[in-house]
Structure formats: structure tokens, C-alpha cells
Design a protein around this motif. Structure first.
Motif, PDB file in Angstrom:
ATOM      1  N   SER A 248       0.829  -1.212   0.000  1.00 40.41           N
ATOM      2  CA  SER A 248       0.000   0.000   0.000  1.00 40.41           C
ATOM      3  C   SER A 248       0.860   1.258   0.000  1.00 40.41           C
ATOM      4  CB  SER A 248      -0.949   0.012   1.204  1.00 40.41           C
ATOM      5  OG  SER A 248      -1.748  -1.142   1.228  1.00 40.41           O
TER       6      SER A 248
ATOM      7  N   MET B 191      -7.264   0.908  -2.479  1.00 38.70           N
ATOM      8  CA  MET B 191      -7.431   0.029  -1.332  1.00 38.70           C
ATOM      9  C   MET B 191      -8.667  -0.850  -1.477  1.00 38.70           C
ATOM     10  SD  MET B 191      -6.602   2.720   1.737  1.00 38.70           S
ATOM     11  CE  MET B 191      -7.138   1.567   2.989  1.00 38.70           C
ATOM     12  N   ASP B 192      -9.686  -0.329  -2.149  1.00 40.77           N
ATOM     13  CA  ASP B 192     -10.988  -0.996  -2.214  1.00 40.77           C
ATOM     14  C   ASP B 192     -11.183  -1.806  -3.496  1.00 40.77           C
ATOM     15  OD1 ASP B 192     -12.884  -1.282  -0.305  1.00 40.77           O
ATOM     16  OD2 ASP B 192     -13.874   0.633  -0.630  1.00 40.77           O
TER      17      ASP B 192
ATOM     18  N   SER C  95      -7.688   5.437   7.742  1.00 39.16           N
ATOM     19  CA  SER C  95      -7.849   4.165   7.037  1.00 39.16           C
ATOM     20  C   SER C  95      -6.839   3.166   7.550  1.00 39.16           C
ATOM     21  CB  SER C  95      -7.657   4.338   5.522  1.00 39.16           C
ATOM     22  OG  SER C  95      -8.545   5.290   4.973  1.00 39.16           O
TER      23      SER C  95
ATOM     24  N   PRO D 244      -4.680   0.194   5.823  1.00 38.03           N
ATOM     25  CA  PRO D 244      -4.376  -0.301   4.480  1.00 38.03           C
ATOM     26  C   PRO D 244      -4.512  -1.810   4.378  1.00 38.03           C
ATOM     27  CG  PRO D 244      -2.360   0.267   5.625  1.00 38.03           C
ATOM     28  CD  PRO D 244      -3.481   0.725   6.500  1.00 38.03           C
ATOM     29  N   PRO D 245      -4.579  -2.342   3.168  1.00 42.04           N
ATOM     30  CA  PRO D 245      -4.784  -3.779   2.982  1.00 42.04           C
ATOM     31  C   PRO D 245      -3.669  -4.616   3.597  1.00 42.04           C
ATOM     32  CG  PRO D 245      -5.203  -2.596   0.940  1.00 42.04           C
ATOM     33  CD  PRO D 245      -4.605  -1.610   1.887  1.00 42.04           C
TER      34      PRO D 245
ATOM     35  N   ALA E 148      -9.030  -4.874   4.684  1.00 42.95           N
ATOM     36  CA  ALA E 148      -8.690  -3.455   4.669  1.00 42.95           C
ATOM     37  C   ALA E 148      -9.857  -2.687   5.274  1.00 42.95           C
ATOM     38  CB  ALA E 148      -8.422  -2.966   3.251  1.00 42.95           C
TER      39      ALA E 148
ATOM     40  N   ASP F 159     -15.389  -1.429   5.828  1.00 43.46           N
ATOM     41  CA  ASP F 159     -14.220  -2.265   5.604  1.00 43.46           C
ATOM     42  C   ASP F 159     -14.446  -3.187   4.414  1.00 43.46           C
ATOM     43  OD1 ASP F 159     -15.520  -4.632   6.471  1.00 43.46           O
ATOM     44  OD2 ASP F 159     -14.770  -4.438   8.508  1.00 43.46           O
TER      45      ASP F 159
END
Length: 461
Positions: A67, A152-153, A271, A273-274, A288, A317
Motif C-alpha cells: 500500500s 485500497m478498495d 484508514s 491499508p490492505p 482493509a 471495511d
């Protein structure tokens, strides 16, 4: 005794003893010199100058930084660090093969952002004025917070592991609640394994809690797998939609019995991160949290009732992986400018030892991460009905010592067929609501507050 033997040896054989002493001393001197040279070589190998320039090299725990855009935008870009950093230049190395028709030639390649490399003082490109940034480099040279969220998503292709593929699932999860906790929802946009080549089973599930009463609404459909990977986190499932616009998630619901629109505004830097947990034979599970704490607004229509959320607390999430035989503990609470999240995954014993997989707890403030720990204990104390009555969490680390006590006042049990073990009792997931009491220290900040939050765990059916 040893001194007496040394004196006698010197007296009886002085030449041999002197030669032995000199040789021994010379050997120690050579060893010390080699250790010194090795330390210098190791220090130089980590020098930013050898990596291309700059003053500091940032590596991940195992080399590669996961990330990286999140690190650049939300960690190094936080107010505490941004004023001290002139530039951050990401780079990536890889091995390429030049096919000549005979024997392939191995080539070590490095990808960089030219303008950032010049700022950090890389000499190799100083004489190459034609080497300039490409338009696509902007996502790295100045990553927008919304682009970081989208990265991230993103959704993941199903790995080619037939042993586990039937239990693959990935979902976007949202929850929100009013300040007094009397109104709360849990919303999942779920995508499962392939039904036929190119198509994926998918569904939307809304669980709504009002004044102690719970109702569930759902819909399902099949969706195109290629389009999912191309557009996610923008999703369309059975007339229900998610759209990420900058830092805002827009959600449109058209479920049988429930409809409406919700908007969740994310705060930059708030946030997680993954992170991906990997086990034997290609098994994996990822997580994440793009929105640890956000502001929720919108309206739901249920029957003849119009339910409004205004300046409510929201969370989002993202989970992916193989889920057969998996269980977890998870919890989240936010108060003021702080967000706290904790959890632990228990994989199947034949892919990883569940007892050796640590838990985690992270604390984020208005300017980014405040503390993180993997020395975390999560203890559940059951109430008379067998459901958790209290959850005790203790996290210790270099920068934090934190205790959370979660008093559960609501729990909802849901069957999760995809996650059932091959052997042993069937499990249901429990979604918990209640009040957290948080005490301890994070960095130089003392914490002592109570706030409503959520948690999840599992119980035998």
C-alpha cells in the motif's frame, strides 16, 4: 591453575609459546578487522545513496512496501511529517526477460518517477532531460486521497487454487449508528465464487436495528466477473449500487421492503491499508478498512416509515479470501478524532496454526496512525444466554498500552454456510453492539473515554 600452566609452558618452551601467542593475537586482530569491514559494508548497502539518493530508505517488513500510495499520501503526507519531507520517490524493481530467439537474457529493471528522482538527487538521470513524467505517474507523484481509497478498495481475481475456490468471497461492509445507539444498520455488498465461467454470484444484505428490534432485507443476482474487477468498488447488484466519488461513498438501495440513499464521507488518513494473511497451498485471507471513522447521512424507507441518518457515525471495511473453516474476532470504536480497531483471524488448522496467527490493534488520530500492536489479547466473557456479555481487549506495544472493555447490549446471530468447517460443529457469526470503555496511553496521549461501537465473533450453532 591456568596461569600456572601458562608460566610453566613459557619457561620450558619459550619460543613455541611466543609463536602461539603471536598467532593467536593475530587471528583475533584479523577477525576484528573483518567484522569491522562487514559492518561498514552492511551500513553502506542500506545507504540511500546506493538506492538512488535521498536521506532515508523506507522498506516493508519483507522488503516491498505494501500500500505504498497510502504510505505516501496518509503517513508521509500527514502534517507531522509533510513539513519535514521535501520529496518522496517510490521505486519498484523487477526481473524482465529479453527473448532473443536463443537463450533468454535476464534483465534487472527499476521503475521510478523521473521528477521525484531528480528532487531526491539521483545522479543517473541528471543528464537525461527528455526523461519526464508520464500522465499516469500523477497517481504516485501526487496521489489524491480518493484514488488511494479506490486502490485500497479494489476487488481481487479468484486465485487458481481449486482446493479452496468454492469458498472464495469478497465483500464491502458498511455500518452506521446514531449517537445514542437506538438506530443502527449493517450493510454488505457480497460477491462469491464463480457460478459459471465469467459470472459471479452476488448479493446485498441490510440488517436494520430500531429500538431493540431487528429486521433483515436482501437481494441476489449474478454479475459479470470481468466488469467487477474493472469497476469495483463501484458495484451494481440487483438494482443496488455503490459509487465512490472522491472521498464519498454513495449507496443506493432497492431491496424488497427497504430502499433509500446513504452517503458515507471518509476522513483522509483514517484508514487501515490492505493486509493479507497467507497459508499453505495458496490459501489466503485479506482485510482493509478504508473508512475507520466517517460521517454518515441519508434516508431509508421501510414500509411506510422514513428513517433519517444525519451526522451519524459510519464505518466501512473490505474483506476477501477463502472462508471455509475460518472464524474471527473483530471490533471497532470511534470517539472524537480517534479511531480504534482490533481483530484476529483464525484460519483452518491445515493451512496455518491458528495459535501462531497474532491479533492486531491500531489507533488512528486526525493526522494519521498513532500506534499499532500485534501483542493483543481478546477475551470473551459469556452471558447467561451463551452470547458474549463482555469483551476484554489488551494491547501492548512500543508506542501504546491500551485496554478496551466492551459491554454488549445487543447481538444478532447469522448463519454463514460458506464458512462452515468440513468437520466439527457448524458456526454462526454474531454481530454485537454495545459500549466501549477505553483506557491507556498511545504515544504521549492518555486515553480515557466511553463510546458506542461494534464487534463480531463466532459461536457454535
Amino acid at each position: 591453575m591456568i596461569l600456572r600452566l601458562a608460566i610453566r609452558s613459557l619457561a620450558t618452551r619459550p619460543v613455541r609459546t611466543a609463536v602461539l601467542a603471536c598467532g593467536f593475537g593475530f587471528g583475533i586482530a584479523v577477525m576484528a578487522a573483518l567484522l569491522g569491514v562487514g559492518a561498514v559494508i552492511l551500513e553502506q548497502a542500506h545507504s540511500p545513496a546506493l538506492a538512488g539518493g535521498g536521506d532515508l530508505v523506507i522498506l516493508g517488513r519483507f522488503g516491498r512496501v505494501e500500500s505504498a500510495r497510502f504510505v505516501i499520501a496518509s503517513v508521509l503526507g500527514s502534517p507531522d511529517l509533510a513539513s519535514r519531507a521535501v520529496a518522496v520517490s517510490p521505486s519498484k524493481t523487477a526481473t524482465l526477460y529479453l527473448m532473443t530467439g536463443a537463450t533468454p537474457i535476464e534483465v534487472d529493471a527499476t521503475g521510478v518517477i523521473p521528477s521525484l528522482e531528480r528532487v531526491v538527487g539521483v545522479r543517473e538521470i541528471a543528464h537525461l532531460p527528455e526523461w519526464v513524467d508520464a500522465p499516469a505517474d500523477r497517481v504516485w507523484s501526487s496521489p489524491a486521497p480518493g484514488d488511494v481509497l479506490r486502490a485500497m478498495d479494489r476487488f481481487h481475481p479468484i486465485p487458481a487454487t481449486p482446493e479452496f475456490s468454492a469458498s472464495w468471497a469478497e465483500w464491502l461492509y458498511f455500518n452506521g449508528h446514531t449517537a445514542d445507539g437506538t438506530l443502527r444498520f449493517y450493510l454488505t455488498f457480497f460477491v462469491g465464487p464463480a457460478s459459471v465461467p465469467g459470472r459471479r454470484v452476488a448479493g446485498v444484505r441490510l440488517q436494520l436495528e430500531r429500538e431493540g428490534k431487528t429486521a433483515t432485507y436482501s437481494a441476489g443476482a449474478e454479475i459479470d466477473g470481468a466488469r467487477l474487477l474493472e469497476t469495483a468498488p463501484d458495484l451494481d447488484i440487483a438494482g443496488n449500487r455503490v459509487r465512490l466519488e472522491g472521498l464519498r461513498y454513495r449507496i443506493e438501495l432497492a431491496l424488497p421492503g427497504a430502499a433509500g440513499e446513504l452517503a458515507l464521507d471518509a476522513a483522509p488518513g483514517r484508514s487501515l491499508p490492505p493486509a493479507t494473511l497467507r497459508g499453505a497451498r495458496g490459501w489466503l485471507s485479506g482485510y482493509a478498512a478504508p473508512v475507520l471513522s466517517g460521517t454518515l447521512r441519508g434516508t431509508l424507507t421501510v414500509g411506510s416509515d422514513r428513517i433519517a441518518f444525519e451526522n451519524a457515525a459510519g464505518y466501512h471495511d473490505h474483506n476477501w479470501g477463502f472462508w471455509k473453516g475460518v472464524r474471527w474476532q473483530w471490533g471497532q470504536v470511534a470517539q472524537g478524532d480517534l479511531s480504534v480497531i482490533y481483530g484476529r483471524v483464525f484460519p483452518p488448522a491445515d493451512v496455518a496454526d491458528p495459535e501462531r496467527v497474532p491479533g492486531f490493534l491500531g489507533v488512528l488520530g486526525p493526522q494519521g496512525p498513532l500506534g499499532f500492536s500485534t501483542a493483543v489479547s481478546i477475551e470473551e466473557q459469556s452471558a447467561a444466554d451463551g452470547h458474549p456479555g463482555r469483551v476484554l481487549v489488551h494491547a501492548r506495544g512500543r508506542s501504546l498500552d491500551l485496554r478496551l472493555t466492551f459491554a454488549v447490549d445487543r447481538s444478532v446471530r447469522t448463519a454463514m454456510p460458506m464458512m462452515q468447517p468440513g468437520i466439527g460443529p457448524a458456526l454462526d457469526v454474531l454481530q454485537l453492539a454495545g459500549e466501549y470503555a477505553v483506557t491507556g496511553k498511545v504515544g504521549d496521549r492518555s486515553l480515557d473515554f466511553t463510546a458506542r461501537g461494534a464487534a463480531e465473533t463466532f459461536r457454535p450453532r
